[in-house]
Scaffold this active site. Sequence first.
Site, PDB file in Angstrom:
ATOM      1  N   LYS A   1       2.688   4.156  18.510  1.00 45.51           N
ATOM      2  CA  LYS A   1       2.607   5.573  17.830  1.00 45.51           C
ATOM      3  C   LYS A   1       2.731   6.658  19.116  1.00 45.51           C
ATOM      4  O   LYS A   1       3.481   7.579  19.022  1.00 45.51           O
ATOM      5  CB  LYS A   1       1.478   5.734  16.970  1.00 45.51           C
ATOM      6  CG  LYS A   1       1.453   5.196  15.678  1.00 45.51           C
ATOM      7  CD  LYS A   1      -0.014   5.156  14.892  1.00 45.51           C
ATOM      8  CE  LYS A   1       0.027   4.523  13.673  1.00 45.51           C
ATOM      9  NZ  LYS A   1      -1.075   4.327  13.143  1.00 45.51           N
TER      10      LYS A   1
ATOM     11  N   LYS B   1       6.129   1.994  12.369  1.00 49.01           N
ATOM     12  CA  LYS B   1       6.173   2.542  14.008  1.00 49.01           C
ATOM     13  C   LYS B   1       6.535   1.391  14.839  1.00 49.01           C
ATOM     14  O   LYS B   1       7.042   1.710  15.915  1.00 49.01           O
ATOM     15  CB  LYS B   1       4.469   2.960  14.170  1.00 49.01           C
ATOM     16  CG  LYS B   1       3.374   2.088  13.928  1.00 49.01           C
ATOM     17  CD  LYS B   1       3.004   2.340  12.574  1.00 49.01           C
ATOM     18  CE  LYS B   1       2.407   1.550  11.884  1.00 49.01           C
ATOM     19  NZ  LYS B   1       1.000   1.922  11.167  1.00 49.01           N
TER      20      LYS B   1
ATOM     21  N   THR C   1       0.825  -1.189  -0.232  1.00 44.54           N
ATOM     22  CA  THR C   1       0.083   0.012  -0.015  1.00 44.54           C
ATOM     23  C   THR C   1       0.895   1.229  -0.150  1.00 44.54           C
ATOM     24  O   THR C   1       0.684   2.200  -0.875  1.00 44.54           O
ATOM     25  CB  THR C   1      -0.995   0.035   1.181  1.00 44.54           C
ATOM     26  OG1 THR C   1      -1.755  -1.200   1.241  1.00 44.54           O
ATOM     27  CG2 THR C   1      -1.804   1.100   1.213  1.00 44.54           C
ATOM     28  N   VAL C   2       1.814   1.425   0.940  1.00 43.60           N
ATOM     29  CA  VAL C   2       2.385   2.562   0.979  1.00 43.60           C
ATOM     30  C   VAL C   2       3.625   2.463  -0.001  1.00 43.60           C
ATOM     31  O   VAL C   2       3.820   3.705  -0.773  1.00 43.60           O
ATOM     32  CB  VAL C   2       3.488   2.530   2.450  1.00 43.60           C
ATOM     33  CG1 VAL C   2       3.830   4.085   2.681  1.00 43.60           C
ATOM     34  CG2 VAL C   2       2.013   2.611   3.640  1.00 43.60           C
TER      35      VAL C   2
ATOM     36  N   ASP D   1      -0.865  -0.923  17.453  1.00 43.18           N
ATOM     37  CA  ASP D   1      -0.394   0.261  16.534  1.00 43.18           C
ATOM     38  C   ASP D   1      -0.538   1.341  17.219  1.00 43.18           C
ATOM     39  O   ASP D   1       0.521   2.341  17.101  1.00 43.18           O
ATOM     40  CB  ASP D   1      -0.987   0.000  15.438  1.00 43.18           C
ATOM     41  CG  ASP D   1      -0.944   1.149  14.361  1.00 43.18           C
ATOM     42  OD1 ASP D   1       0.113   1.005  13.811  1.00 43.18           O
ATOM     43  OD2 ASP D   1      -1.499   2.253  14.342  1.00 43.18           O
TER      44      ASP D   1
ATOM     45  N   GLY E   1      -6.749  -0.656   2.651  1.00 41.85           N
ATOM     46  CA  GLY E   1      -5.439  -0.425   2.930  1.00 41.85           C
ATOM     47  C   GLY E   1      -4.993   0.422   4.160  1.00 41.85           C
ATOM     48  O   GLY E   1      -3.811   0.640   4.436  1.00 41.85           O
TER      49      GLY E   1
ATOM     50  N   VAL F   1       3.906   8.005  12.347  1.00 42.14           N
ATOM     51  CA  VAL F   1       2.723   8.396  13.299  1.00 42.14           C
ATOM     52  C   VAL F   1       1.873   9.421  12.200  1.00 42.14           C
ATOM     53  O   VAL F   1       2.278  10.311  11.735  1.00 42.14           O
ATOM     54  CB  VAL F   1       2.985   9.238  14.428  1.00 42.14           C
ATOM     55  CG1 VAL F   1       1.676   9.442  15.279  1.00 42.14           C
ATOM     56  CG2 VAL F   1       3.957   8.290  15.123  1.00 42.14           C
TER      57      VAL F   1
ATOM     58  N   GLY G   1       0.111   9.191   9.482  1.00 43.92           N
ATOM     59  CA  GLY G   1       0.017   9.123   8.262  1.00 43.92           C
ATOM     60  C   GLY G   1       0.336  10.295   7.541  1.00 43.92           C
ATOM     61  O   GLY G   1       1.689  10.565   7.615  1.00 43.92           O
TER      62      GLY G   1
ATOM     63  N   GLU H   1      -3.322  -2.904   9.276  1.00 43.15           N
ATOM     64  CA  GLU H   1      -1.699  -3.640   9.302  1.00 43.15           C
ATOM     65  C   GLU H   1      -2.100  -4.976   8.709  1.00 43.15           C
ATOM     66  O   GLU H   1      -3.219  -5.487   8.652  1.00 43.15           O
ATOM     67  CB  GLU H   1      -1.480  -3.792  10.652  1.00 43.15           C
ATOM     68  CG  GLU H   1      -1.105  -2.523  11.401  1.00 43.15           C
ATOM     69  CD  GLU H   1       0.059  -1.531  10.618  1.00 43.15           C
ATOM     70  OE1 GLU H   1       1.057  -2.117  10.177  1.00 43.15           O
ATOM     71  OE2 GLU H   1      -0.347  -0.426  10.229  1.00 43.15           O
TER      72      GLU H   1
END
Length: 427
Positions: free
Chosen positions: A205, A105, A13-14, A201, A187, A132, A134, A190
């Site tokens: 963060k 993270k 995704t990223v 998560d 997306g 952290v 997005g 995780e």
Amino acid sequence: MGAVKIGILGLGTVGSGVAEILLRNKKSINQKAGSRIELTKVLDKDLTRNRSVDIPAEIMTDRPEEVLGNSEIDIIVELIGGVNPTKEFVKQALEARKHVVTANKELIAKYGDELFDLAAKRGVDLHFEASVGGGIPIIKSLQESLTANQIEEVIGIVNGTTNYILTKMTEKEAKFEEVLAEAQQAGYAEADPTADIEGYDAAYKLSILSNIAFTGLVDVNDIYREGISQITQKDITYAQQLGYVIKLLAISKEVEGQIEARVHPTMLPKDHPLAQVKEAFNAVLVRGDAVGELLYYGQGAGSLPTGSAVVADVIDIIRNINYKAVNRVAANNYKEKIVKRHNEVVSKYYIRLQVENGHGDLAKTFRILENNNIGIKRVIEPEKTDEPVNLILLTRQVVEENLQRALGEVKKLREIKEISNLIRVET
Ligand code: NDP
Ligand code: HSE
């Protein structure tokens, strides 16, 4: 214009968002960076999968050594996630004097101190803005723009997946599993969504934010953590009736030299600024002694918003290289901090009890609460029926330890069938 070579680890995704931004905004990015950025190698396990972005086949590889061992690559962008094998990949990159950008993270929260030390020793940068919030520039804001302040408090909605789920459960009475599937499809979640649902998560963060805000090392294992899996439609409905919405909050404060750090579902008044944050959006409220309150808001997950933060880190590093300013912003100068024991924390609570009417009255329950210093502000009485029904209590500010002791006694009463839920309330 000299060239700076980039290697990406992980084209999910990223990773796809990063590649798309580098292609889409190539000209302006190069101009702002002062160098020509070349995407040199991209690692992923699966070379056959269709991706949302076209990457020339010759730069794709499934062999880590072709990226990490490539002496021409200046910057490694780690977008695989998790700590295994990423920790070793990042260490290898830093050892080889490559700069690193990561959105990970978990890696930064668990091993940041070790990795920042290594980066400083090798004279390279390790940037992590996307870890952290997005697309929200919260790391840079805390590290640079707000650095004159003593930060007093950081409160945020920092997990897009859970905020998406809670929003849909509140507004559409949607089923948990169905909306989780939507968040995965988009997306946001995780690879293992337990990390989102159970608050891990958000705790990673919060540890990162707390470290920077309080220049302290806040061990992620010391952060109190509860996820949203216990939140039912019933609690959401009662919250609405009481004028609240339920959000998964990450809260950290410095109180008399100790850090209070916790992640848990929280009831917020409907007009609270964080109550307006919906779907996968994130928001972070920061209070500094000089600046006062600031609110950062934006898309907290997703391919392009997260890619925006990653690419900005890449540009930042190139500027540092070009102006010989690597390691300008230190992240390895934090001191260990004591995290306050959770049972000393003071909060208001919503308590949902299942009681059986017709088997004694509730006077004993209220007596136990009173004897343990639990002040009750509001009660929603059960209907007069023989079935177990819900009794809702809203407490005043109480110490966690007192509440747990009181509920331990209440649980033993014959007329109490169950303590169904306990949700903290912020005002
Ligand atoms: P994805 O799972 O979508 O992408 C990771 C990619 O890396 C997948 O293609 C995966 O393949 C591949 N991969 C996994 N293990 C290896 C390996 N050993 N070697 C090579 N490739 C591997 O994750 P995301 O893009 O969502 O997340 C990446 C990072 O960014 C994580 O740290 C995440 O926490 C963080 N992040 C994510 C955000 C988001 O909105 N998604 C927002 C902010 C941060 P396969 O799918 O086959 O396992
Ligand atoms: N899974 C994370 C979330 C991604 O839902 O917020 C962004 O860090």
